[in-house]
Motif scaffolding. Sequence first.
Motif, PDB file in Angstrom:
ATOM      1  N   ASP A  33       0.811  -1.221   0.000  1.00 15.09           N
ATOM      2  CA  ASP A  33       0.000   0.000   0.000  1.00 15.09           C
ATOM      3  C   ASP A  33       0.845   1.272   0.000  1.00 15.09           C
ATOM      4  OD1 ASP A  33      -2.420  -1.299  -0.085  1.00 15.09           O
ATOM      5  OD2 ASP A  33      -2.722  -1.304   2.080  1.00 15.09           O
ATOM      6  N   VAL A  34       2.045   1.218   0.560  1.00 15.44           N
ATOM      7  CA  VAL A  34       2.834   2.449   0.693  1.00 15.44           C
ATOM      8  C   VAL A  34       3.996   2.531  -0.293  1.00 15.44           C
ATOM      9  CG1 VAL A  34       2.234   2.694   3.127  1.00 15.44           C
ATOM     10  CG2 VAL A  34       4.349   1.512   2.504  1.00 15.44           C
ATOM     11  N   ILE A  35       4.318   1.443  -0.983  1.00 13.18           N
ATOM     12  CA  ILE A  35       5.516   1.459  -1.822  1.00 13.18           C
ATOM     13  C   ILE A  35       5.360   2.391  -3.015  1.00 13.18           C
ATOM     14  CG2 ILE A  35       4.891  -0.499  -3.328  1.00 13.18           C
ATOM     15  CD1 ILE A  35       7.861  -1.388  -3.014  1.00 13.18           C
ATOM     16  N   SER A  36       4.122   2.506  -3.547  1.00 11.68           N
ATOM     17  CA  SER A  36       3.923   3.365  -4.711  1.00 11.68           C
ATOM     18  C   SER A  36       4.146   4.843  -4.386  1.00 11.68           C
ATOM     19  CB  SER A  36       2.520   3.146  -5.286  1.00 11.68           C
ATOM     20  OG  SER A  36       2.286   4.009  -6.376  1.00 11.68           O
ATOM     21  N   PRO A  37       3.497   5.407  -3.340  1.00  9.29           N
ATOM     22  CA  PRO A  37       3.765   6.826  -3.048  1.00  9.29           C
ATOM     23  C   PRO A  37       5.201   7.079  -2.589  1.00  9.29           C
ATOM     24  CG  PRO A  37       2.332   5.869  -1.369  1.00  9.29           C
ATOM     25  CD  PRO A  37       2.406   4.882  -2.489  1.00  9.29           C
ATOM     26  N   VAL A  38       5.808   6.141  -1.884  1.00 13.77           N
ATOM     27  CA  VAL A  38       7.199   6.325  -1.462  1.00 13.77           C
ATOM     28  C   VAL A  38       8.114   6.333  -2.687  1.00 13.77           C
ATOM     29  CG1 VAL A  38       9.123   5.238  -0.235  1.00 13.77           C
ATOM     30  CG2 VAL A  38       6.886   5.388   0.857  1.00 13.77           C
ATOM     31  N   GLY A  39       7.842   5.451  -3.651  1.00 12.93           N
ATOM     32  CA  GLY A  39       8.617   5.439  -4.888  1.00 12.93           C
ATOM     33  C   GLY A  39       8.478   6.753  -5.643  1.00 12.93           C
ATOM     34  N   ALA A  40       7.268   7.317  -5.622  1.00 13.10           N
ATOM     35  CA  ALA A  40       7.051   8.597  -6.293  1.00 13.10           C
ATOM     36  C   ALA A  40       7.844   9.714  -5.616  1.00 13.10           C
ATOM     37  CB  ALA A  40       5.559   8.933  -6.304  1.00 13.10           C
ATOM     38  N   ILE A  41       7.956   9.653  -4.284  1.00 13.08           N
ATOM     39  CA  ILE A  41       8.761  10.648  -3.562  1.00 13.08           C
ATOM     40  C   ILE A  41      10.219  10.557  -4.000  1.00 13.08           C
ATOM     41  CG2 ILE A  41       9.643  11.319  -1.293  1.00 13.08           C
ATOM     42  CD1 ILE A  41       6.944  10.386  -0.132  1.00 13.08           C
ATOM     43  N   VAL A  42      10.728   9.332  -4.114  1.00 11.91           N
ATOM     44  CA  VAL A  42      12.117   9.130  -4.552  1.00 11.91           C
ATOM     45  C   VAL A  42      12.314   9.695  -5.962  1.00 11.91           C
ATOM     46  CG1 VAL A  42      13.848   7.401  -5.141  1.00 11.91           C
ATOM     47  CG2 VAL A  42      12.464   7.126  -3.079  1.00 11.91           C
ATOM     48  N   ASN A  43      11.343   9.436  -6.847  1.00 12.95           N
ATOM     49  CA  ASN A  43      11.448   9.969  -8.212  1.00 12.95           C
ATOM     50  C   ASN A  43      11.463  11.490  -8.207  1.00 12.95           C
ATOM     51  OD1 ASN A  43      11.426   7.379  -9.272  1.00 12.95           O
ATOM     52  ND2 ASN A  43       9.224   7.374  -9.652  1.00 12.95           N
ATOM     53  N   ALA A  84       1.743  13.038   1.303  1.00 14.20           N
ATOM     54  CA  ALA A  84       0.430  13.050   1.951  1.00 14.20           C
ATOM     55  C   ALA A  84      -0.269  11.702   1.767  1.00 14.20           C
ATOM     56  CB  ALA A  84      -0.424  14.172   1.371  1.00 14.20           C
ATOM     57  N   GLN A  85      -0.145  11.123   0.591  1.00 18.24           N
ATOM     58  CA  GLN A  85      -0.769   9.827   0.318  1.00 18.24           C
ATOM     59  C   GLN A  85      -0.130   8.725   1.159  1.00 18.24           C
ATOM     60  OE1 GLN A  85      -0.168   7.817  -3.589  1.00 18.24           O
ATOM     61  NE2 GLN A  85      -2.406   7.923  -3.760  1.00 18.24           N
ATOM     62  N   ALA A  86       1.185   8.723   1.258  1.00 14.90           N
ATOM     63  CA  ALA A  86       1.874   7.717   2.066  1.00 14.90           C
ATOM     64  C   ALA A  86       1.478   7.839   3.528  1.00 14.90           C
ATOM     65  CB  ALA A  86       3.389   7.855   1.910  1.00 14.90           C
ATOM     66  N   GLY A 123      -8.947   9.761   4.369  1.00 14.55           N
ATOM     67  CA  GLY A 123      -7.624  10.026   3.823  1.00 14.55           C
ATOM     68  C   GLY A 123      -7.127   8.917   2.917  1.00 14.55           C
ATOM     69  N   PHE A 124      -7.485   7.681   3.246  1.00 12.66           N
ATOM     70  CA  PHE A 124      -7.005   6.531   2.480  1.00 12.66           C
ATOM     71  C   PHE A 124      -7.773   6.360   1.177  1.00 12.66           C
ATOM     72  CE2 PHE A 124      -6.771   2.123   1.214  1.00 12.66           C
ATOM     73  CZ  PHE A 124      -5.472   1.749   1.493  1.00 12.66           C
ATOM     74  N   ILE A 125      -9.095   6.580   1.207  1.00 17.93           N
ATOM     75  CA  ILE A 125      -9.960   6.164   0.100  1.00 17.93           C
ATOM     76  C   ILE A 125     -10.270   7.272  -0.879  1.00 17.93           C
ATOM     77  CG2 ILE A 125     -12.322   5.416  -0.443  1.00 17.93           C
ATOM     78  CD1 ILE A 125     -12.138   3.693   2.099  1.00 17.93           C
ATOM     79  N   GLU A 126     -10.571   8.458  -0.375  1.00 20.80           N
ATOM     80  CA  GLU A 126     -11.080   9.488  -1.274  1.00 20.80           C
ATOM     81  C   GLU A 126     -10.037   9.912  -2.303  1.00 20.80           C
ATOM     82  OE1 GLU A 126     -14.805  11.859   0.362  1.00 20.80           O
ATOM     83  OE2 GLU A 126     -12.893  12.766   0.880  1.00 20.80           O
ATOM     84  N   ASP A 127     -10.424   9.854  -3.558  1.00 25.39           N
ATOM     85  CA  ASP A 127      -9.577  10.307  -4.651  1.00 25.39           C
ATOM     86  C   ASP A 127     -10.480  10.792  -5.768  1.00 25.39           C
ATOM     87  OD1 ASP A 127     -10.541   8.009  -5.934  1.00 25.39           O
ATOM     88  OD2 ASP A 127      -8.798   6.832  -5.346  1.00 25.39           O
ATOM     89  N   GLN A 128      -9.931  10.912  -6.960  1.00 21.55           N
ATOM     90  CA  GLN A 128     -10.724  11.420  -8.070  1.00 21.55           C
ATOM     91  C   GLN A 128     -11.792  10.416  -8.510  1.00 21.55           C
ATOM     92  OE1 GLN A 128      -7.889  12.470 -11.104  1.00 21.55           O
ATOM     93  NE2 GLN A 128      -7.364  14.405 -10.117  1.00 21.55           N
ATOM     94  N   LYS A 129     -11.613   9.141  -8.180  1.00 24.51           N
ATOM     95  CA  LYS A 129     -12.566   8.119  -8.619  1.00 24.51           C
ATOM     96  C   LYS A 129     -13.582   7.744  -7.554  1.00 24.51           C
ATOM     97  CE  LYS A 129     -10.125   4.629  -9.822  1.00 24.51           C
ATOM     98  NZ  LYS A 129      -9.884   3.283 -10.377  1.00 24.51           N
ATOM     99  N   THR A 130     -13.190   7.747  -6.288  1.00 22.49           N
ATOM    100  CA  THR A 130     -14.034   7.208  -5.221  1.00 22.49           C
ATOM    101  C   THR A 130     -14.268   8.257  -4.136  1.00 22.49           C
ATOM    102  OG1 THR A 130     -13.102   5.019  -5.637  1.00 22.49           O
ATOM    103  CG2 THR A 130     -14.325   5.323  -3.590  1.00 22.49           C
TER     104      THR A 130
END
Length: 226
Positions: free
Chosen positions: A31-41, A67-69, A101-108
């Motif tokens: 669940d957290v690897i994607s936003p953490v990877g984006a921070i590194v990028n 914020a997402q992480a 914080g976990f769920i709300e996004d542009q889709k849900t």
Amino acid sequence: MSTSDASPPSQIITLDGLDLAALIASRVCHDVISPVGAIVNGLEILEDEKDEGMRGFAFDLIKKSAAQASARLQFCRIAFGAAGSAAAVLDLGDAEQVARGFIEDQKTKLVWEANRQLLLKNKVKLLLNLVLVATTTIPRGGVIAVSAEGEGDATAFRIVATGPTARVPANVVDLIAGRAPEDRVDAHVIQPFYAGLVAKAANMEVTIEAEVEGERIVTRATPVAA
């Protein structure tokens, strides 16, 4: 536990405590690897890029991903962890905050209609896990509405997921009931399986039904009669 197209039951699975902990840890990392990877990028862009436009993009990416992480870790801390372990109760208001914080996004979008109250920890953990299950029933996004009836030990939950092509994913009902495909559990299916374990610990019964085929899935958690 029921749906209109429930699969034949499999063997009830019992996980060793160490295996359960390892699979839950894998789920949290997922669940957290994607936003953490984006921070590194984003940091790599800041290090190498001189263009102000690209640097601004990198700052926005880092801010959004951090914020997402944070939101995902806060959610997992309550849903999977031992948040507030010194107390036997958790606040539904805190559950709403981390779920939003976990769920709300542009889709849900999340509509929270459960009144704030203190409930036994496992009841709140179950609610958050069932909300997470509900997100898998609307893969193209939609609205998740959470409501509660009763107070204290008599509290029951209702979660309505509405969206296009809504469906109950394969094996979810069996997994919540403690049964697993091919009689095994891995990190891909540990979350609904864990939700079933929490339901049992909270003395709650869970049902998932498609009330409007292809549009609305209703999940209910009700106290098991003594």
